[in-house]
Design a protein around this motif. Structure first.
Motif, PDB file in Angstrom:
ATOM      1  N   UNK A  52      46.488  62.064 143.246  1.00  0.00           N
ATOM      2  CA  UNK A  52      47.480  61.752 144.286  1.00  0.00           C
ATOM      3  C   UNK A  52      48.829  61.393 143.666  1.00  0.00           C
ATOM      4  N   UNK A  53      48.814  60.756 142.504  1.00  0.00           N
ATOM      5  CA  UNK A  53      50.063  60.427 141.823  1.00  0.00           C
ATOM      6  C   UNK A  53      50.839  61.699 141.493  1.00  0.00           C
ATOM      7  N   UNK A  54      50.136  62.724 141.035  1.00  0.00           N
ATOM      8  CA  UNK A  54      50.794  63.985 140.691  1.00  0.00           C
ATOM      9  C   UNK A  54      51.280  64.732 141.927  1.00  0.00           C
ATOM     10  N   UNK A  55      50.492  64.672 143.002  1.00  0.00           N
ATOM     11  CA  UNK A  55      50.887  65.376 144.225  1.00  0.00           C
ATOM     12  C   UNK A  55      52.214  64.849 144.755  1.00  0.00           C
ATOM     13  N   UNK A  56      52.403  63.531 144.674  1.00  0.00           N
ATOM     14  CA  UNK A  56      53.610  62.904 145.223  1.00  0.00           C
ATOM     15  C   UNK A  56      54.623  62.570 144.130  1.00  0.00           C
ATOM     16  N   UNK A  57      54.663  63.394 143.071  1.00  0.00           N
ATOM     17  CA  UNK A  57      55.537  63.141 141.937  1.00  0.00           C
ATOM     18  C   UNK A  57      57.008  63.070 142.340  1.00  0.00           C
ATOM     19  N   UNK A  58      57.444  63.962 143.223  1.00  0.00           N
ATOM     20  CA  UNK A  58      58.858  64.027 143.616  1.00  0.00           C
ATOM     21  C   UNK A  58      59.138  63.248 144.893  1.00  0.00           C
ATOM     22  N   UNK A  59      58.257  62.314 145.226  1.00  0.00           N
ATOM     23  CA  UNK A  59      58.346  61.569 146.479  1.00  0.00           C
ATOM     24  C   UNK A  59      59.181  60.312 146.262  1.00  0.00           C
ATOM     25  N   UNK A  60      60.502  60.395 146.483  1.00  0.00           N
ATOM     26  CA  UNK A  60      61.378  59.263 146.204  1.00  0.00           C
ATOM     27  C   UNK A  60      62.068  58.786 147.481  1.00  0.00           C
ATOM     28  N   UNK A  61      62.020  57.467 147.771  1.00  0.00           N
ATOM     29  CA  UNK A  61      62.712  56.916 148.953  1.00  0.00           C
ATOM     30  C   UNK A  61      64.190  56.705 148.670  1.00  0.00           C
ATOM     31  N   UNK A  62      64.955  57.781 148.692  1.00  0.00           N
ATOM     32  CA  UNK A  62      66.374  57.710 148.358  1.00  0.00           C
ATOM     33  C   UNK A  62      67.182  57.444 149.627  1.00  0.00           C
ATOM     34  N   UNK A  63      68.042  56.417 149.565  1.00  0.00           N
ATOM     35  CA  UNK A  63      68.858  56.064 150.727  1.00  0.00           C
ATOM     36  C   UNK A  63      67.999  55.626 151.900  1.00  0.00           C
ATOM     37  N   UNK A  64      68.249  56.208 153.048  1.00  0.00           N
ATOM     38  CA  UNK A  64      67.492  55.875 154.256  1.00  0.00           C
ATOM     39  C   UNK A  64      66.309  56.804 154.470  1.00  0.00           C
ATOM     40  N   UNK A  70      53.010  57.773 149.675  1.00  0.00           N
ATOM     41  CA  UNK A  70      52.117  58.124 148.575  1.00  0.00           C
ATOM     42  C   UNK A  70      51.108  57.024 148.292  1.00  0.00           C
ATOM     43  N   UNK A  71      51.543  55.765 148.423  1.00  0.00           N
ATOM     44  CA  UNK A  71      50.641  54.644 148.145  1.00  0.00           C
ATOM     45  C   UNK A  71      49.485  54.609 149.137  1.00  0.00           C
ATOM     46  N   UNK A  72      49.793  54.778 150.415  1.00  0.00           N
ATOM     47  CA  UNK A  72      48.728  54.811 151.420  1.00  0.00           C
ATOM     48  C   UNK A  72      47.805  56.002 151.203  1.00  0.00           C
ATOM     49  N   UNK A  73      48.377  57.136 150.781  1.00  0.00           N
ATOM     50  CA  UNK A  73      47.560  58.327 150.522  1.00  0.00           C
ATOM     51  C   UNK A  73      46.559  58.077 149.409  1.00  0.00           C
ATOM     52  N   UNK A  74      47.015  57.468 148.309  1.00  0.00           N
ATOM     53  CA  UNK A  74      46.119  57.198 147.189  1.00  0.00           C
ATOM     54  C   UNK A  74      45.001  56.244 147.557  1.00  0.00           C
ATOM     55  N   UNK A  75      45.348  55.183 148.287  1.00  0.00           N
ATOM     56  CA  UNK A  75      44.340  54.192 148.692  1.00  0.00           C
ATOM     57  C   UNK A  75      43.333  54.810 149.657  1.00  0.00           C
ATOM     58  N   UNK A  76      43.841  55.553 150.654  1.00  0.00           N
ATOM     59  CA  UNK A  76      42.961  56.161 151.654  1.00  0.00           C
ATOM     60  C   UNK A  76      42.064  57.223 151.022  1.00  0.00           C
ATOM     61  N   UNK A  77      42.630  58.032 150.131  1.00  0.00           N
ATOM     62  CA  UNK A  77      41.833  59.058 149.484  1.00  0.00           C
ATOM     63  C   UNK A  77      40.734  58.473 148.619  1.00  0.00           C
ATOM     64  N   UNK A  78      41.082  57.456 147.846  1.00  0.00           N
ATOM     65  CA  UNK A  78      40.092  56.827 146.965  1.00  0.00           C
ATOM     66  C   UNK A  78      39.019  56.104 147.786  1.00  0.00           C
ATOM     67  N   UNK A  79      39.449  55.397 148.817  1.00  0.00           N
ATOM     68  CA  UNK A  79      38.483  54.712 149.678  1.00  0.00           C
ATOM     69  C   UNK A  79      37.549  55.687 150.367  1.00  0.00           C
ATOM     70  N   UNK A  80      38.093  56.817 150.815  1.00  0.00           N
ATOM     71  CA  UNK A  80      37.270  57.830 151.481  1.00  0.00           C
ATOM     72  C   UNK A  80      36.210  58.391 150.539  1.00  0.00           C
TER      73      UNK A  80
END
Length: 212
Positions: A52-64, A70-80
């Motif tokens: 999941x870290x690699x999938x969301x590599x370019x996921x940046x909260x720039x500006x607004x 990505x954090x919720x995705x990693x937790x949900x995927x691992x928990x699942x």
């Protein structure tokens, strides 16, 4: 029981994103390691978190901009993954794991906007009553915690109560797909004309660090 436990653990880890500092604990790789350790299979947690870290590599909260969570995705995927493993799936279905992770990322970004609006109202209330600083701080943390609960509990319940087929995709094939996605994200992020000079500066700084 595991649904509630993982939901609470996930919501606590997710507080790291905005509510309590931002120490990187909620990043998919670290969160996956923590959940994997708690569930008795740290290597699987690291593996899923890294993907999941690699999938969301370019996921940046720039500006607004509010990108997929990505954090919720990693937790949900691992928990699942560990929920599927508990219900006697010797090899959990990675397609379902990643589908749940992507759903969590979308739901997380939607709720992120909602929580920001609530916290903005809490801030304005604090300005009118500055003697209640601790109360509004705790209220902000509570809204962020409930955001995690709302994301994880329904998704984990779906995984637990719906009979999904056992996985047929092996880890090697999955890694090829995810690495390809991460390379594409990296090219998009770092090799755009506007960001290329910063890439060169970063490479030069890294070389100087190792040489000197």
């Amino acid at each position: 029981m595991i649904i509630l436990a993982l939901g609470i653990i996930g919501a606590i880890i997710l507080l790291d994103k905005y509510a309590i500092g931002e120490f990187g604990i909620s990043q998919p790789l670290i969160a996956g390691t923590i959940i994997g350790a708690l569930c008795g299979d740290i290597s699987a947690g690291i593996f899923i978190g890294a993907l999941f870290q690699m999938i969301f590599l370019a996921n940046l909260p720039i500006g607004r901009d509010v990108p997929p969570d990505a954090q919720a995705a990693g937790i949900a995927g691992c928990g699942s993954y560990f929920i599927l493993k508990q219900i006697n799936q010797s090899e959990p279905n990675f397609i379902i794991v990643f589908f749940i992770g992507i759903l969590a990322s979308i739901l997380g970004s939607m709720l992120d906007i909602f929580v920001r609006r609530i916290n903005e109202q809490l801030y304005y209330r604090f300005l009118r009553n500055k003697s209640s600083l601790s109360f509004y701080h705790l209220a902000g943390i509570l809204t962020s915690f409930l955001r995690g609960i709302i994301i994880f509990l329904p998704l984990f319940a779906i995984v637990n109560f719906i009979q999904f087929p056992v996985g047929s995709i092996n880890k090697e094939f999955l890694m090829i797909v995810v690495v390809a996605l991460s390379i594409a994200n990296g090219i998009y992020l770092y090799f755009k004309r506007s960001s290329f000079p910063f890439l060169i500066i970063g490479v030069l700084c890294a070389l100087a660090f190792f040489v000197l």
